[in-house]
Design a protein around this motif. Sequence first.
Motif, mmCIF file in Angstrom:
data_model
loop_
_atom_site.group_PDB
_atom_site.id
_atom_site.type_symbol
_atom_site.label_atom_id
_atom_site.label_comp_id
_atom_site.label_asym_id
_atom_site.label_seq_id
_atom_site.Cartn_x
_atom_site.Cartn_y
_atom_site.Cartn_z
ATOM 1 N N UNK B 259 -5.704 70.367 -3.940
ATOM 2 C CA UNK B 259 -6.585 71.142 -3.046
ATOM 3 C C UNK B 259 -7.843 70.357 -2.701
ATOM 4 N N UNK B 262 -7.484 67.558 -0.124
ATOM 5 C CA UNK B 262 -7.353 68.045 1.258
ATOM 6 C C UNK B 262 -8.656 68.666 1.736
ATOM 7 N N UNK B 416 -7.982 80.966 -4.245
ATOM 8 C CA UNK B 416 -7.875 79.556 -3.856
ATOM 9 C C UNK B 416 -7.977 79.450 -2.335
ATOM 10 N N UNK B 417 -7.249 80.335 -1.631
ATOM 11 C CA UNK B 417 -7.240 80.293 -0.165
ATOM 12 C C UNK B 417 -8.619 80.514 0.429
ATOM 13 N N UNK B 420 -10.784 77.478 -0.099
ATOM 14 C CA UNK B 420 -10.392 76.405 0.819
ATOM 15 C C UNK B 420 -10.926 76.716 2.226
ATOM 16 N N UNK B 421 -10.784 77.994 2.647
ATOM 17 C CA UNK B 421 -11.276 78.392 3.977
ATOM 18 C C UNK B 421 -12.783 78.172 4.081
ATOM 19 N N UNK B 424 -13.461 74.498 4.471
ATOM 20 C CA UNK B 424 -13.153 74.023 5.835
ATOM 21 C C UNK B 424 -14.283 74.417 6.777
#
Lengths: 120, 430
Positions: B259, B262, B416-417, B420-421, B424
């Motif tokens: 993760x 990325x 986690x999502x 990550x969002x 970003x």
Amino acid sequence: MMTFLINVENWEWSDIYIITAVGYSVVFLVLVLLIYVYKLLPVILSLSKRKSSSSGPVRVKGEKIMPVPGEVNAAIGMSLLMYFNEQHEDESNVITIKRVARNYSPWNSKIYGLRNVLSR
Amino acid sequence: MRKFVTVFTLLSLLTLLSMVVGQGNLLAAVQDSGAGESSLMNALQIFWNYTGFSSVNPQYLIMIVVGLFFIYLAIKYNYEPLLLIPIGTGIIIGNIPITEGFQIGIYEEGSVLSYLYFGVTQGIYPPLIFLGIGAMTDFSSLISNPKLMLLGAAAQIGVFGTFIGAMALGFEIHEAGAISIIGGADGPTAIFASAKLAPHLIGSIAIAAYSYMALVPVIQPPIMNLLITKKEKLIRMKPPRSVSKLEKILFPLIGLLLTLFISPSALPLLGMLFFGNILKESGVTNRLAETARTSMIDIITILLGLTVGASTQAFRLVTDPITGEMINKGFLTTSSIKIFVLGAISFAVATAGGLLFAKLMNVFVKKEDRINPLIGAAGVSAVPDSARVVQHEGLKADPTNHLLMHAMAPNVSGVIGSAVAAGIMMSFLM
């Protein structure tokens, strides 16, 4: 010098849609990658285990490995727990009361706690 | 004689008061005006000016009522009491009208509250909360059925949908990015992102995120009933397979590397989450894991909740750095109301996104591998409340169908999502 995907000062609506599309795709990408890695992980681990335990019990060709469902595991666990708990009923019948020997001390001597009768 | 004693007592009191507040003005004001009745009235007037009653206005009172309402919700309905009690008390503390210049208020340099608030503005507390979450979360259900992670990704539609919505409502692009993270239903992540993107909105964003997280049992069931049929609610899922210790140890290590390579911007959050999980699963650092998931997360929750609550000062005039005019940067503004509306919509959209994606997944899998679409609602990362709501709704349809373990998989992948969002969003906008 970092270059940015969009100009944050003078943005346009197309930039907003790009951020949304790229952002959402990256979230999916990360999690899809994780899915593949974790799907592969048990396979890799079982391969390495099989290599290391080649002298173990011989498996009959065509024999299927049946996964044990969680409920069965829970039932086995519960019955084992109950079995081991019930073993407590089987006593050794040995009485284990220890005799405590008290050393003499004037502080616990009974004679000092009684009123002595005066004698002439 | 009595008058003399009264004047003397009052003067002593005022002297003491001036010593306590560290200012000589009060005493000087009384001495200058001379002893007697006029000076007494003068002193009382000054004293009155220092009290909260003199500068109270309806906006402060509204916020105090909001704070009391939060405490009521927590005690009466048990809605996230560990968060709502500190936040509610913080709101009351932050909205006591104070005289500026005594280093009392949260926005005054050098005050105790401002030092505690530093952890929020600099994004220190959220990663520490993530460390505790990592040390208390069991990822077994996720490891045993990794495809459920897709539900955690699908629910992030709430984040990106809110981003477009915030832009449409006229927010500045950084503000919109910060507001969008409310859709991830993750308080620490929302605070972390707003600390980096729009620090002046931390109060509104945090209050919106935590309020809706507390209201998950109210918001989600109607959407579930709307989108999921009775027949779908009865779907029984295969029990998860048992997960080996080695897999549990490898999970945080692989997750950390994958993760963060990325999305490196999510490093403070995901780095700490996986670090906490390594402490738990390694089996050799039980003391550290125990501290991280109990005492440490409790301390940080207290500080975070209280200071976020206290940051919601209803009315706050600051000088605009560009125009030089005095503008209200307080909590009770139209932008806060817009943030609350966006938050509610984003929660609903995220829940619907997860549910619909779960239905879509069922189209592509074999009959025996079907998933109960209710668990899609747990893709919003409000851990573990949304998983609990799924379990509750599942039991309503079939009292023997337990979905909690299955729902934990999309729930933790939602964490986690959303991290990550947020990463970003920050990498695009900072």
